[in-house]
Design a protein around this motif. Structure first.
Motif, mmCIF file in Angstrom:
data_model
loop_
_atom_site.group_PDB
_atom_site.id
_atom_site.type_symbol
_atom_site.label_atom_id
_atom_site.label_comp_id
_atom_site.label_asym_id
_atom_site.label_seq_id
_atom_site.Cartn_x
_atom_site.Cartn_y
_atom_site.Cartn_z
ATOM 1 N N LYS A 302 0.812 -1.228 0.000
ATOM 2 C CA LYS A 302 0.000 0.000 0.000
ATOM 3 C C LYS A 302 0.841 1.271 0.000
ATOM 4 C CE LYS A 302 -0.926 -0.141 4.998
ATOM 5 N NZ LYS A 302 -1.973 -0.330 6.022
ATOM 6 N N GLU A 303 2.029 1.230 0.622
ATOM 7 C CA GLU A 303 2.888 2.424 0.628
ATOM 8 C C GLU A 303 3.406 2.720 -0.784
ATOM 9 O OE1 GLU A 303 3.314 -0.038 2.852
ATOM 10 O OE2 GLU A 303 2.807 0.923 4.761
ATOM 11 N N LYS A 304 3.889 1.673 -1.468
ATOM 12 C CA LYS A 304 4.384 1.858 -2.837
ATOM 13 C C LYS A 304 3.246 2.274 -3.773
ATOM 14 C CE LYS A 304 8.380 -1.248 -2.665
ATOM 15 N NZ LYS A 304 8.964 -2.530 -3.158
ATOM 16 N N PHE A 305 2.081 1.683 -3.540
ATOM 17 C CA PHE A 305 0.903 2.003 -4.346
ATOM 18 C C PHE A 305 0.571 3.494 -4.235
ATOM 19 C CE2 PHE A 305 -3.673 2.296 -5.097
ATOM 20 C CZ PHE A 305 -3.851 1.495 -6.223
ATOM 21 N N PHE A 320 -5.577 2.485 7.351
ATOM 22 C CA PHE A 320 -5.020 2.341 8.695
ATOM 23 C C PHE A 320 -4.311 0.998 8.829
ATOM 24 C CE2 PHE A 320 -8.814 5.051 10.155
ATOM 25 C CZ PHE A 320 -8.068 6.210 10.146
ATOM 26 N N TYR A 321 -3.300 0.985 9.662
ATOM 27 C CA TYR A 321 -2.601 -0.256 9.985
ATOM 28 C C TYR A 321 -3.358 -0.993 11.088
ATOM 29 C CZ TYR A 321 1.201 1.750 7.308
ATOM 30 O OH TYR A 321 1.939 2.290 6.286
ATOM 31 N N GLN A 322 -3.189 -2.311 11.124
ATOM 32 C CA GLN A 322 -3.701 -3.071 12.262
ATOM 33 C C GLN A 322 -2.987 -2.576 13.519
ATOM 34 O OE1 GLN A 322 -3.132 -7.229 10.733
ATOM 35 N NE2 GLN A 322 -4.697 -7.643 12.277
ATOM 36 N N ILE A 323 -3.742 -2.166 14.507
ATOM 37 C CA ILE A 323 -3.117 -1.619 15.719
ATOM 38 C C ILE A 323 -2.288 -2.697 16.415
ATOM 39 C CG2 ILE A 323 -3.496 -0.380 17.894
ATOM 40 C CD1 ILE A 323 -6.160 0.590 16.747
ATOM 41 N N SER A 324 -2.751 -3.950 16.335
ATOM 42 C CA SER A 324 -2.048 -5.053 17.027
ATOM 43 C C SER A 324 -0.694 -5.385 16.413
ATOM 44 C CB SER A 324 -2.924 -6.304 17.050
ATOM 45 O OG SER A 324 -3.185 -6.760 15.734
ATOM 46 N N THR A 325 -0.343 -4.737 15.288
ATOM 47 C CA THR A 325 0.977 -4.960 14.681
ATOM 48 C C THR A 325 1.973 -3.862 15.073
ATOM 49 O OG1 THR A 325 0.416 -3.723 12.663
ATOM 50 C CG2 THR A 325 -0.056 -6.089 12.661
ATOM 51 N N MET A 326 1.502 -2.816 15.748
ATOM 52 C CA MET A 326 2.365 -1.686 16.091
ATOM 53 C C MET A 326 3.185 -1.980 17.350
ATOM 54 S SD MET A 326 -0.204 1.510 15.365
ATOM 55 C CE MET A 326 -1.054 1.671 13.801
ATOM 56 N N PRO A 327 4.405 -1.400 17.452
ATOM 57 C CA PRO A 327 5.292 -1.725 18.576
ATOM 58 C C PRO A 327 4.665 -1.608 19.971
ATOM 59 C CG PRO A 327 6.481 -0.457 16.936
ATOM 60 C CD PRO A 327 5.054 -0.500 16.482
ATOM 61 N N ALA A 328 3.877 -0.571 20.218
ATOM 62 C CA ALA A 328 3.313 -0.358 21.560
ATOM 63 C C ALA A 328 2.200 -1.344 21.901
ATOM 64 C CB ALA A 328 2.790 1.072 21.689
ATOM 65 N N PHE A 329 1.667 -2.032 20.875
ATOM 66 C CA PHE A 329 0.504 -2.911 21.093
ATOM 67 C C PHE A 329 0.738 -4.326 20.580
ATOM 68 C CE2 PHE A 329 -0.796 1.430 20.169
ATOM 69 C CZ PHE A 329 -1.601 1.747 21.257
ATOM 70 N N LYS A 330 1.945 -4.629 20.143
ATOM 71 C CA LYS A 330 2.229 -5.836 19.355
ATOM 72 C C LYS A 330 1.661 -7.105 19.971
ATOM 73 C CE LYS A 330 5.846 -7.333 16.203
ATOM 74 N NZ LYS A 330 5.143 -6.912 15.013
ATOM 75 N N SER A 345 -6.355 -3.854 5.814
ATOM 76 C CA SER A 345 -5.227 -2.966 6.112
ATOM 77 C C SER A 345 -4.140 -3.068 5.051
ATOM 78 C CB SER A 345 -4.646 -3.307 7.492
ATOM 79 O OG SER A 345 -3.505 -2.522 7.733
ATOM 80 N N ASN A 346 -3.863 -4.280 4.623
ATOM 81 C CA ASN A 346 -2.778 -4.501 3.657
ATOM 82 C C ASN A 346 -3.133 -4.074 2.239
ATOM 83 O OD1 ASN A 346 -1.127 -5.555 5.621
ATOM 84 N ND2 ASN A 346 -1.563 -7.698 5.135
ATOM 85 N N ASN A 347 -4.416 -4.126 1.892
ATOM 86 C CA ASN A 347 -4.797 -3.987 0.481
ATOM 87 C C ASN A 347 -5.820 -2.884 0.203
ATOM 88 O OD1 ASN A 347 -3.278 -6.363 -0.631
ATOM 89 N ND2 ASN A 347 -4.524 -7.397 0.901
ATOM 90 N N ALA A 348 -5.821 -1.869 1.043
ATOM 91 C CA ALA A 348 -6.782 -0.782 0.822
ATOM 92 C C ALA A 348 -6.108 0.575 0.974
ATOM 93 C CB ALA A 348 -7.958 -0.913 1.794
ATOM 94 N N VAL A 349 -6.726 1.573 0.354
ATOM 95 C CA VAL A 349 -6.225 2.953 0.431
ATOM 96 C C VAL A 349 -7.394 3.903 0.666
ATOM 97 C CG1 VAL A 349 -4.192 2.560 -1.017
ATOM 98 C CG2 VAL A 349 -6.359 3.252 -2.084
#
Length: 367
Positions: A302-305, A320-330, A345-349
């Motif tokens: 999605k970033e490259k897209f 938005f990113y999955q919150i559960s993948t972020m460092p503070a909530f991993k 999250s991975n395939n939308a804009v």
């Protein structure tokens, strides 16, 4: 072709009329001394009536409102709060502020809001509240979530930051929860640069939140001007921002109609594009289409897209990113389990959504 390429399309842009300028000028020139909170009080009254709740506490940010909601409900270390895994991080961060544990639940693929069918299995003896987020102008199935909360004797916090003016089964977004929250930051449907509010029908919750919002000071209660009764925070809003928000609220029908027209225009131009699905129209809902999102039916980065669109002066934003993948909530187990959140999250804009959009710009985005 050169003209099309050079046409700048921003991700968001507010709509400012003469009325916003007039009220803000009045607030900045006259809104001091005895009138220092005139527009704040007026906004509280107008917004309470608009949502259909008794109390409205304006604050500096919606994040502050979520924090105050948790504090006023006495949620603390050892408690758990259920929250959707697909949302802006501010929906979950205040859970950590109070020392509680966020429990991330998957979303419904149609609304992108928390899926009530997936909530019950995550309720434990430690669960104190559910934060349901009304995402992108959609509304969660809040009647079902309310029933779950009542059955399990837990609090219902409705984060309606992104869906002011939307309705579900005829009821206004923000009128379902024990506490509801709104945002007025610069990208929102109605905005004041920064700002938010906490709404409730419960006087005790309102008064407790208000006490926490200004350093624990209540001179009417104590008779002391600078006396702090508890460890509070500095979450006050400004009169100037409230003046801007009042002018925006007065125009909300016009602003929602603009967003709906953007959605219809996107729909018209995206029909011809294969493997792309934009925001769905939902049953029993009057959505605002604050942001129209596009789900790409194949794997993308999605970033490259989004970066590809920058070559054409289009400011596309990732989902938005999955919150559960972020460092503070991993929480790897949870992020893998919440498959719909992960896929979206991975395939939308998020498509550009400003009030300066027109058909020519939307056509350029779709090409």
């Amino acid at each position: 072709e050169l003209k099309i390429t050079n046409m700048k399309i921003s991700s968001a842009s507010p709509s400012i009329s003469k009325n916003e300028i007039k009220l803000v000028n009045d607030a900045i020139s006259k809104g001091w001394g005895s009138k220092m909170d005139y527009y704040i009080k007026l906004f509280s009254k107008k917004f309470s009536e608009f949502i259909g709740v008794k109390y409205c506490l304006p604050v500096a940010h919606c994040t502050d409102a979520i924090h105050l909601a948790l504090l006023s409900l006495n949620i603390k270390k050892g408690d758990e709060v259920i929250v959707p895994d697909l949302s802006w991080v501010a929906s979950a961060a205040p859970i950590k502020y109070v020392g509680a544990k966020p429990i991330f639940v998957d979303v419904d693929p149609n609304s992108l809001c928390i899926d009530p069918k997936k909530i019950s299995k995550f309720i434990s003896k430690k669960t104190k509240a559910i934060i349901a987020v009304d995402l992108f102008g959609n509304v969660a199935l809040n009647d079902e979530i309310k029933k779950i909360c009542r059955k399990n004797k837990i609090y219902f916090i409705e984060d309606a930051a992104e869906s002011v003016g939307a309705r579900y089964k005829g009821k206004m977004a923000g009128s379902f929860g024990d506490i509801s929250l709104f945002s007025f930051n610069a990208t929102k449907l109605i905005m004041s640069g920064q700002g938010g509010c906490l709404c409730t029908n419960n006087k005790k919750i309102y008064e407790k939140a208000k006490l926490f919002s200004h350093h624990g000071i209540d001179k009417k209660l104590t008779g002391k001007y600078y006396w702090s009764s508890l460890l509070g925070y500095n979450y006050n809003w400004t009169n100037i921002q409230a003046a801007c928000a009042i002018a925006q609220l007065d125009r909300i029908k016009e602003l929602i109609n603009y967003k709906k027209n953007i959605y219809r225009t996107y729909k018209k131009h995206f029909l011809k594009i294969k493997n792309v699905e934009i925001t769905k129209k939902l049953i029993n809902q009057n959505q605002t289409f604050w942001i129209v999102y596009a789900i790409i039916k194949k794997k993308i980065n999605k970033e490259k897209f989004c970066n590809e669109f920058k070559k054409y002066n289009i400011d596309m934003r990732p989902m938005f990113y999955q919150i559960s993948t972020m460092p503070a909530f991993k929480n790897k187990k949870m992020s893998n389990y919440n498959k719909i959140s992960k896929n979206i999250s991975n395939n939308a804009v998020c498509l550009p959504n400003g009030y300066n959009l027109n058909e020519k710009k939307i056509k350029k985005i779709s090409l």
